[in-house]
Design a protein around this motif. Structure first.
Motif, PDB file in Angstrom:
ATOM      1  N   LEU A  95       0.834  -1.205   0.000  1.00 23.68           N
ATOM      2  CA  LEU A  95       0.000   0.000   0.000  1.00 23.68           C
ATOM      3  C   LEU A  95       0.870   1.257   0.000  1.00 23.68           C
ATOM      4  CD1 LEU A  95      -2.946   0.829  -0.027  1.00 23.68           C
ATOM      5  CD2 LEU A  95      -2.911   0.827   2.475  1.00 23.68           C
ATOM      6  N   LYS A  96       2.007   1.194   0.677  1.00 24.52           N
ATOM      7  CA  LYS A  96       2.942   2.327   0.676  1.00 24.52           C
ATOM      8  C   LYS A  96       3.411   2.630  -0.747  1.00 24.52           C
ATOM      9  CE  LYS A  96       4.958   1.446   5.185  1.00 24.52           C
ATOM     10  NZ  LYS A  96       6.155   1.044   5.895  1.00 24.52           N
ATOM     11  N   ILE A  97       3.771   1.597  -1.460  1.00 23.72           N
ATOM     12  CA  ILE A  97       4.253   1.769  -2.831  1.00 23.72           C
ATOM     13  C   ILE A  97       3.139   2.347  -3.704  1.00 23.72           C
ATOM     14  CG2 ILE A  97       5.046   0.526  -4.880  1.00 23.72           C
ATOM     15  CD1 ILE A  97       6.514  -1.382  -2.929  1.00 23.72           C
ATOM     16  N   GLU A  98       1.923   1.851  -3.509  1.00 20.25           N
ATOM     17  CA  GLU A  98       0.784   2.370  -4.279  1.00 20.25           C
ATOM     18  C   GLU A  98       0.556   3.847  -3.975  1.00 20.25           C
ATOM     19  OE1 GLU A  98      -3.985   1.468  -4.622  1.00 20.25           O
ATOM     20  OE2 GLU A  98      -2.643  -0.124  -3.957  1.00 20.25           O
ATOM     21  N   HIS A 131       0.976   7.101  -6.466  1.00 20.28           N
ATOM     22  CA  HIS A 131      -0.166   7.996  -6.650  1.00 20.28           C
ATOM     23  C   HIS A 131       0.233   9.454  -6.430  1.00 20.28           C
ATOM     24  CE1 HIS A 131      -4.331   9.250  -6.749  1.00 20.28           C
ATOM     25  NE2 HIS A 131      -4.190   9.854  -5.573  1.00 20.28           N
ATOM     26  N   LEU A 132       1.200   9.683  -5.559  1.00 20.79           N
ATOM     27  CA  LEU A 132       1.659  11.057  -5.289  1.00 20.79           C
ATOM     28  C   LEU A 132       2.198  11.735  -6.535  1.00 20.79           C
ATOM     29  CD1 LEU A 132       3.483  10.986  -1.846  1.00 20.79           C
ATOM     30  CD2 LEU A 132       1.420  12.215  -2.442  1.00 20.79           C
ATOM     31  N   TYR A 133       2.780  10.973  -7.439  1.00 21.47           N
ATOM     32  CA  TYR A 133       3.371  11.551  -8.644  1.00 21.47           C
ATOM     33  C   TYR A 133       2.336  12.173  -9.575  1.00 21.47           C
ATOM     34  CZ  TYR A 133       7.785   9.348  -7.477  1.00 21.47           C
ATOM     35  OH  TYR A 133       8.951   8.985  -6.851  1.00 21.47           O
ATOM     36  N   ASP A 158      -2.204  16.107  -7.401  1.00 23.56           N
ATOM     37  CA  ASP A 158      -1.858  17.289  -6.620  1.00 23.56           C
ATOM     38  C   ASP A 158      -2.650  17.364  -5.316  1.00 23.56           C
ATOM     39  OD1 ASP A 158      -0.037  18.110  -8.493  1.00 23.56           O
ATOM     40  OD2 ASP A 158      -1.462  19.378  -9.573  1.00 23.56           O
ATOM     41  N   LYS A 159      -3.893  16.922  -5.349  1.00 28.98           N
ATOM     42  CA  LYS A 159      -4.722  16.971  -4.143  1.00 28.98           C
ATOM     43  C   LYS A 159      -4.128  16.069  -3.056  1.00 28.98           C
ATOM     44  CE  LYS A 159      -9.422  16.380  -2.479  1.00 28.98           C
ATOM     45  NZ  LYS A 159     -10.782  15.966  -2.797  1.00 28.98           N
ATOM     46  N   CYS A 160      -3.729  14.882  -3.423  1.00 30.17           N
ATOM     47  CA  CYS A 160      -3.137  13.964  -2.456  1.00 30.17           C
ATOM     48  C   CYS A 160      -1.762  14.462  -2.001  1.00 30.17           C
ATOM     49  CB  CYS A 160      -3.041  12.559  -3.033  1.00 30.17           C
ATOM     50  SG  CYS A 160      -4.662  11.768  -3.184  1.00 30.17           S
ATOM     51  N   ALA A 177      13.241  13.780  -4.169  1.00 28.82           N
ATOM     52  CA  ALA A 177      14.183  13.641  -5.283  1.00 28.82           C
ATOM     53  C   ALA A 177      13.439  13.196  -6.543  1.00 28.82           C
ATOM     54  CB  ALA A 177      15.274  12.639  -4.925  1.00 28.82           C
ATOM     55  N   GLY A 178      12.478  12.297  -6.391  1.00 23.70           N
ATOM     56  CA  GLY A 178      11.684  11.850  -7.538  1.00 23.70           C
ATOM     57  C   GLY A 178      10.898  12.992  -8.164  1.00 23.70           C
ATOM     58  N   PHE A 179      10.286  13.823  -7.319  1.00 25.07           N
ATOM     59  CA  PHE A 179       9.562  14.981  -7.842  1.00 25.07           C
ATOM     60  C   PHE A 179      10.505  15.941  -8.553  1.00 25.07           C
ATOM     61  CE2 PHE A 179       5.971  14.046  -4.919  1.00 25.07           C
ATOM     62  CZ  PHE A 179       4.984  14.063  -5.875  1.00 25.07           C
TER      63      PHE A 179
END
Length: 155
Positions: free
Chosen positions: A21-24, A28-30, A33-35, A96-98
């Protein structure tokens, strides 16, 4: 995927959800914007909670709880430290990913181009009305003078 509520992000930050679930959630964060804003708010709440723990208000309570459970205080502190390091590392990797995503998308490039255009437009000096009238008058007088000189040559 539906939007993740802030309570779920708090659980995510506290490392209380399964790894899948963490990976999901991270993926999803990528794209949401709301999340991302809900995640940032949860991080701020977690940070304020950690600041309170930093004043050692909860320290003695946590020590007594760990003694009642039969574990040592040092083991509990070490476990909290490891969870904190994992959380910090996870947050760093997300940031870093963002950053890489924004760089690949050209966001920073377009920002620098915009700043350059704003700077170049502000560098241009605007001519006052009086200076403009004087320049036009001199140009008009120069054309009259040229016409007079050409007229004398033709005679």
């Amino acid at each position: 995927m539906n939007h993740v509520p802030e309570a779920e992000w708090v659980a995510y930050l506290a490392d209380e959800i399964p790894e899948a679930l963490k990976i999901e959630y991270e993926n999803h964060l990528y794209s949401c914007d709301k999340c991302l804003s809900a995640y940032m708010e949860a991080m701020e709440k977690e940070e304020s909670r950690l600041d309170i723990e930093g004043f050692d208000i909860a320290g003695p309570v946590m020590d007594s709880i760990s003694r009642l459970k039969g574990g040592s205080v040092e083991e509990a502190k070490q476990l909290r430290k490891e969870k904190s390091l994992r959380t910090i590392t996870r947050h760093y990797l997300i940031a870093a990913g963002f950053t890489i995503l924004l760089m690949a998308g050209g966001v920073f490039q377009s920002l620098t181009e915009y700043v350059d255009s704003v700077e170049s437009s502000s560098v241009k000096e605007t001519q006052s009305l009086t200076e403009g009238l004087i320049d036009k008058t001199f140009n008009w007088m120069d054309t009259i003078e040229k016409k007079n000189k050409e007229g004398f040559r033709n005679e």
